[in-house]
Design a protein around this motif. Structure first.
Motif, PDB file in Angstrom:
ATOM      1  N   ALA A  41      49.708  40.524  72.965  1.00 57.29           N
ATOM      2  CA  ALA A  41      49.555  41.637  72.029  1.00 57.29           C
ATOM      3  C   ALA A  41      50.913  42.196  71.641  1.00 57.29           C
ATOM      4  CB  ALA A  41      48.699  42.732  72.666  1.00 57.29           C
ATOM      5  N   TRP A  42      51.010  42.744  70.423  1.00 58.61           N
ATOM      6  CA  TRP A  42      52.252  43.351  69.947  1.00 58.61           C
ATOM      7  C   TRP A  42      51.912  44.420  68.909  1.00 58.61           C
ATOM      8  CZ3 TRP A  42      50.471  38.539  68.788  1.00 58.61           C
ATOM      9  CH2 TRP A  42      50.185  38.259  67.463  1.00 58.61           C
ATOM     10  N   ASN A  43      52.876  45.286  68.649  1.00 56.61           N
ATOM     11  CA  ASN A  43      52.706  46.347  67.659  1.00 56.61           C
ATOM     12  C   ASN A  43      53.043  45.782  66.277  1.00 56.61           C
ATOM     13  OD1 ASN A  43      52.908  48.659  65.991  1.00 56.61           O
ATOM     14  ND2 ASN A  43      53.509  49.931  67.731  1.00 56.61           N
ATOM     15  N   LYS A  44      52.041  45.663  65.430  1.00 57.76           N
ATOM     16  CA  LYS A  44      52.248  45.020  64.134  1.00 57.76           C
ATOM     17  C   LYS A  44      53.065  45.872  63.170  1.00 57.76           C
ATOM     18  CE  LYS A  44      47.744  46.630  62.411  1.00 57.76           C
ATOM     19  NZ  LYS A  44      46.403  46.178  61.959  1.00 57.76           N
ATOM     20  N   ASN A  45      53.292  47.141  63.512  1.00 59.11           N
ATOM     21  CA  ASN A  45      54.049  48.027  62.628  1.00 59.11           C
ATOM     22  C   ASN A  45      55.547  48.033  62.919  1.00 59.11           C
ATOM     23  OD1 ASN A  45      51.701  48.922  61.295  1.00 59.11           O
ATOM     24  ND2 ASN A  45      51.286  50.378  62.935  1.00 59.11           N
ATOM     25  N   LEU A  46      55.965  47.398  64.015  1.00 59.22           N
ATOM     26  CA  LEU A  46      57.375  47.404  64.390  1.00 59.22           C
ATOM     27  C   LEU A  46      58.050  46.100  63.962  1.00 59.22           C
ATOM     28  CD1 LEU A  46      57.190  48.951  67.979  1.00 59.22           C
ATOM     29  CD2 LEU A  46      57.684  50.097  65.817  1.00 59.22           C
ATOM     30  N   PRO A  47      59.284  46.180  63.446  1.00 57.85           N
ATOM     31  CA  PRO A  47      59.995  44.960  63.027  1.00 57.85           C
ATOM     32  C   PRO A  47      60.376  44.115  64.238  1.00 57.85           C
ATOM     33  CG  PRO A  47      61.462  46.855  62.924  1.00 57.85           C
ATOM     34  CD  PRO A  47      60.095  47.399  63.216  1.00 57.85           C
ATOM     35  N   MET A  48      60.485  42.813  64.029  1.00 58.60           N
ATOM     36  CA  MET A  48      60.856  41.886  65.101  1.00 58.60           C
ATOM     37  C   MET A  48      62.116  41.129  64.722  1.00 58.60           C
ATOM     38  SD  MET A  48      57.433  40.045  66.557  1.00 58.60           S
ATOM     39  CE  MET A  48      56.017  40.971  67.127  1.00 58.60           C
ATOM     40  N   SER A  49      62.979  40.906  65.705  1.00 55.79           N
ATOM     41  CA  SER A  49      64.149  40.059  65.493  1.00 55.79           C
ATOM     42  C   SER A  49      63.693  38.601  65.416  1.00 55.79           C
ATOM     43  CB  SER A  49      65.131  40.228  66.650  1.00 55.79           C
ATOM     44  OG  SER A  49      64.572  39.715  67.853  1.00 55.79           O
ATOM     45  N   GLU A  50      64.606  37.726  64.989  1.00 58.40           N
ATOM     46  CA  GLU A  50      64.278  36.300  64.886  1.00 58.40           C
ATOM     47  C   GLU A  50      63.889  35.722  66.238  1.00 58.40           C
ATOM     48  OE1 GLU A  50      67.259  34.009  62.969  1.00 58.40           O
ATOM     49  OE2 GLU A  50      67.260  35.198  61.130  1.00 58.40           O
ATOM     50  N   ASN A  51      64.577  36.181  67.306  1.00 56.76           N
ATOM     51  CA  ASN A  51      64.265  35.665  68.639  1.00 56.76           C
ATOM     52  C   ASN A  51      62.873  36.078  69.091  1.00 56.76           C
ATOM     53  OD1 ASN A  51      66.608  34.163  69.405  1.00 56.76           O
ATOM     54  ND2 ASN A  51      67.726  36.082  69.591  1.00 56.76           N
ATOM     55  N   LYS A  52      62.475  37.294  68.749  1.00 53.38           N
ATOM     56  CA  LYS A  52      61.148  37.769  69.141  1.00 53.38           C
ATOM     57  C   LYS A  52      60.055  37.045  68.357  1.00 53.38           C
ATOM     58  CE  LYS A  52      63.053  42.191  70.565  1.00 53.38           C
ATOM     59  NZ  LYS A  52      63.248  43.629  70.254  1.00 53.38           N
ATOM     60  N   ILE A  53      60.317  36.807  67.086  1.00 59.76           N
ATOM     61  CA  ILE A  53      59.370  36.032  66.278  1.00 59.76           C
ATOM     62  C   ILE A  53      59.270  34.610  66.824  1.00 59.76           C
ATOM     63  CG2 ILE A  53      58.976  35.039  63.991  1.00 59.76           C
ATOM     64  CD1 ILE A  53      60.288  37.539  62.809  1.00 59.76           C
ATOM     65  N   ASP A  54      60.404  34.061  67.221  1.00 58.16           N
ATOM     66  CA  ASP A  54      60.438  32.716  67.793  1.00 58.16           C
ATOM     67  C   ASP A  54      59.597  32.649  69.063  1.00 58.16           C
ATOM     68  OD1 ASP A  54      61.209  30.056  68.069  1.00 58.16           O
ATOM     69  OD2 ASP A  54      62.995  30.553  69.230  1.00 58.16           O
ATOM     70  N   PHE A  55      59.741  33.673  69.921  1.00 57.46           N
ATOM     71  CA  PHE A  55      58.973  33.699  71.165  1.00 57.46           C
ATOM     72  C   PHE A  55      57.478  33.835  70.871  1.00 57.46           C
ATOM     73  CE2 PHE A  55      56.955  36.277  74.532  1.00 57.46           C
ATOM     74  CZ  PHE A  55      57.082  35.383  75.592  1.00 57.46           C
ATOM     75  N   LYS A  56      57.126  34.710  69.962  1.00 55.98           N
ATOM     76  CA  LYS A  56      55.712  34.903  69.619  1.00 55.98           C
ATOM     77  C   LYS A  56      55.103  33.597  69.115  1.00 55.98           C
ATOM     78  CE  LYS A  56      54.370  36.697  65.725  1.00 55.98           C
ATOM     79  NZ  LYS A  56      54.057  37.593  64.592  1.00 55.98           N
ATOM     80  N   ASN A  57      55.794  32.932  68.195  1.00 53.56           N
ATOM     81  CA  ASN A  57      55.286  31.674  67.653  1.00 53.56           C
ATOM     82  C   ASN A  57      55.208  30.591  68.718  1.00 53.56           C
ATOM     83  OD1 ASN A  57      55.079  32.826  65.116  1.00 53.56           O
ATOM     84  ND2 ASN A  57      57.086  32.102  64.439  1.00 53.56           N
ATOM     85  N   TYR A  58      56.179  30.606  69.636  1.00 54.36           N
ATOM     86  CA  TYR A  58      56.176  29.601  70.708  1.00 54.36           C
ATOM     87  C   TYR A  58      54.948  29.765  71.599  1.00 54.36           C
ATOM     88  CZ  TYR A  58      57.860  26.665  74.519  1.00 54.36           C
ATOM     89  OH  TYR A  58      57.975  25.674  75.477  1.00 54.36           O
ATOM     90  N   ALA A  59      54.649  31.002  71.982  1.00 56.59           N
ATOM     91  CA  ALA A  59      53.488  31.274  72.834  1.00 56.59           C
ATOM     92  C   ALA A  59      52.194  30.878  72.125  1.00 56.59           C
ATOM     93  CB  ALA A  59      53.454  32.742  73.238  1.00 56.59           C
ATOM     94  N   ILE A  60      52.125  31.157  70.831  1.00 59.60           N
ATOM     95  CA  ILE A  60      50.929  30.812  70.066  1.00 59.60           C
ATOM     96  C   ILE A  60      50.790  29.293  69.947  1.00 59.60           C
ATOM     97  CG2 ILE A  60      49.852  30.936  67.784  1.00 59.60           C
ATOM     98  CD1 ILE A  60      51.079  33.735  67.508  1.00 59.60           C
ATOM     99  N   ASN A  61      51.897  28.634  69.680  1.00 63.36           N
ATOM    100  CA  ASN A  61      51.851  27.164  69.547  1.00 63.36           C
ATOM    101  C   ASN A  61      51.483  26.494  70.860  1.00 63.36           C
ATOM    102  OD1 ASN A  61      52.553  27.253  66.831  1.00 63.36           O
ATOM    103  ND2 ASN A  61      54.742  27.073  67.222  1.00 63.36           N
ATOM    104  N   MET A  62      51.943  27.062  71.969  1.00 61.12           N
ATOM    105  CA  MET A  62      51.575  26.508  73.275  1.00 61.12           C
ATOM    106  C   MET A  62      50.068  26.558  73.493  1.00 61.12           C
ATOM    107  SD  MET A  62      54.298  27.520  76.250  1.00 61.12           S
ATOM    108  CE  MET A  62      53.165  26.823  77.441  1.00 61.12           C
ATOM    109  N   SER A  63      49.448  27.631  72.991  1.00 61.45           N
ATOM    110  CA  SER A  63      48.001  27.791  73.169  1.00 61.45           C
ATOM    111  C   SER A  63      47.210  26.776  72.354  1.00 61.45           C
ATOM    112  CB  SER A  63      47.574  29.201  72.767  1.00 61.45           C
ATOM    113  OG  SER A  63      47.691  29.389  71.363  1.00 61.45           O
ATOM    114  N   GLU A  64      47.859  26.259  71.309  1.00 59.12           N
ATOM    115  CA  GLU A  64      47.175  25.307  70.420  1.00 59.12           C
ATOM    116  C   GLU A  64      47.346  23.863  70.877  1.00 59.12           C
ATOM    117  OE1 GLU A  64      48.923  26.224  66.686  1.00 59.12           O
ATOM    118  OE2 GLU A  64      47.770  28.079  66.405  1.00 59.12           O
ATOM    119  N   ASN A  65      48.295  23.647  71.799  1.00 57.52           N
ATOM    120  CA  ASN A  65      48.538  22.275  72.272  1.00 57.52           C
ATOM    121  C   ASN A  65      47.659  21.924  73.457  1.00 57.52           C
ATOM    122  OD1 ASN A  65      50.542  21.994  70.340  1.00 57.52           O
ATOM    123  ND2 ASN A  65      52.161  22.766  71.682  1.00 57.52           N
TER     124      ASN A  65
END
Length: 291
Positions: free
Chosen positions: A267-291
């Motif tokens: 879970a994350w706060n959708k109203n707060l901006p994210m750095s590139e590293n945080k977006i990278d981590f979020k996408n990585y966790a999501i992609n892991m769930s799909e593999n």
């Protein structure tokens, strides 16, 4: 008085020429003259005096120049400090999870992510679901890992990243240690180790899981203590299956009964901006769930 006036004053004092100063500052001469006039009016002194086409700084201007430069230098140092803080903040990812998820899923996720991105640092802790949601709302936590999403705030977004199955762990010298599967009804005479902390996030009690009230030997609040007690022969436990289980001292046995899964949500706060590293981590966790 504003920073722009101080910058204009400093450049004019250094060039001693309005035309040259206006070119350096990319501002028209009338605008430059107007800014200096307002500054002199506020200070109630003349900062420059004209000598033909050139200008000369007055004694008041000389005295004020020192402080103007110091003020501008301090502002620059402040901007650099903020930039440094921002860069460091962009490199740090703050995550919080319930105790059970923090002991099983999080170490595996972080270890895997480090192979993908070695630049970031993590601040990690374990809290109750309520505390995690609060931390997400006030921006103290970047990502929360929880199992219960029924009462999420409208500002909090979540995604399923893992379904963990329950397994039985027993000490290596236990009578069931060499079994591959076991029915829960066969465990009625066993002593169990159980979490006692609400942040452990065992959403089902042992009574709910096994259909009867077991004999509880100990109730540690942390998973490492629970695993240690099992390894020492103090009892057995039902935990989430994870690569983090130390199988050198513990045997992991599948449970034939259908206990369902523990769903893990990020879970994350959708109203707060994210750095590139945080977006990278979020996408990585999501992609892991799909593999």
């Amino acid at each position: 008085m504003n920073l722009q006036q101080l910058e204009y004053f400093k450049v004019i004092a250094e060039t001693k020429n309005f035309t040259e100063a206006s070119n350096i500052l990319s501002v028209t001469q009338p605008a430059l003259s107007k800014a200096i006039s307002k500054l002199e009016e506020e200070l109630d002194v003349k900062l420059f005096q004209r000598e033909g086409r050139n200008i000369k700084i007055t004694k008041f201007g000389e005295a004020f120049l020192k402080y103007a430069k110091e003020a501008l230098n301090e502002i620059e140092r402040g901007k650099l400090k903020l930039k440094e803080m921002k860069n460091n903040n962009d490199m740090i990812i703050s995550i919080s999870s319930t105790n059970c998820i923090g002991a099983t899923y999080i170490p595996f996720l972080i270890s895997s992510f480090f192979n993908h991105n070695l630049k970031v640092k993590f601040n990690m802790d374990n809290q109750s679901t309520e505390e995690i949601i609060k931390g997400l709302k006030n921006g103290n936590i970047d990502f929360g890992f929880i199992s219960d999403i029924e009462d999420l705030d409208k500002d909090i977004e979540s995604v399923l990243v893992k379904n963990e199955e329950y397994v039985l762990i027993v000490p290596r010298n236990h009578r069931l240690a060499n079994e591959e599967e076991v029915y829960l009804k066969d465990l009625k005479n066993e002593y169990f180790i159980a979490y006692n902390n609400k942040s452990s996030d065992m959403s089902k009690s042992y009574s709910d899981l096994i259909g009867y009230t077991p004999k509880i030997y100990a109730e540690p609040s942390h998973s490492s203590v629970l695993s240690g007690l099992v390894a020492a022969g103090a009892g057995i436990a039902i935990i989430l299956n994870t690569p983090m289980i130390n199988t050198t001292k513990i045997s992991v046995i599948k449970i034939k009964d259908d206990l369902g899964y523990k769903s893990i949500y990020m879970a994350w706060n959708k109203n707060l901006p994210m750095s590139e590293n945080k977006i990278d981590f979020k996408n990585y966790a999501i992609n892991m769930s799909e593999n």
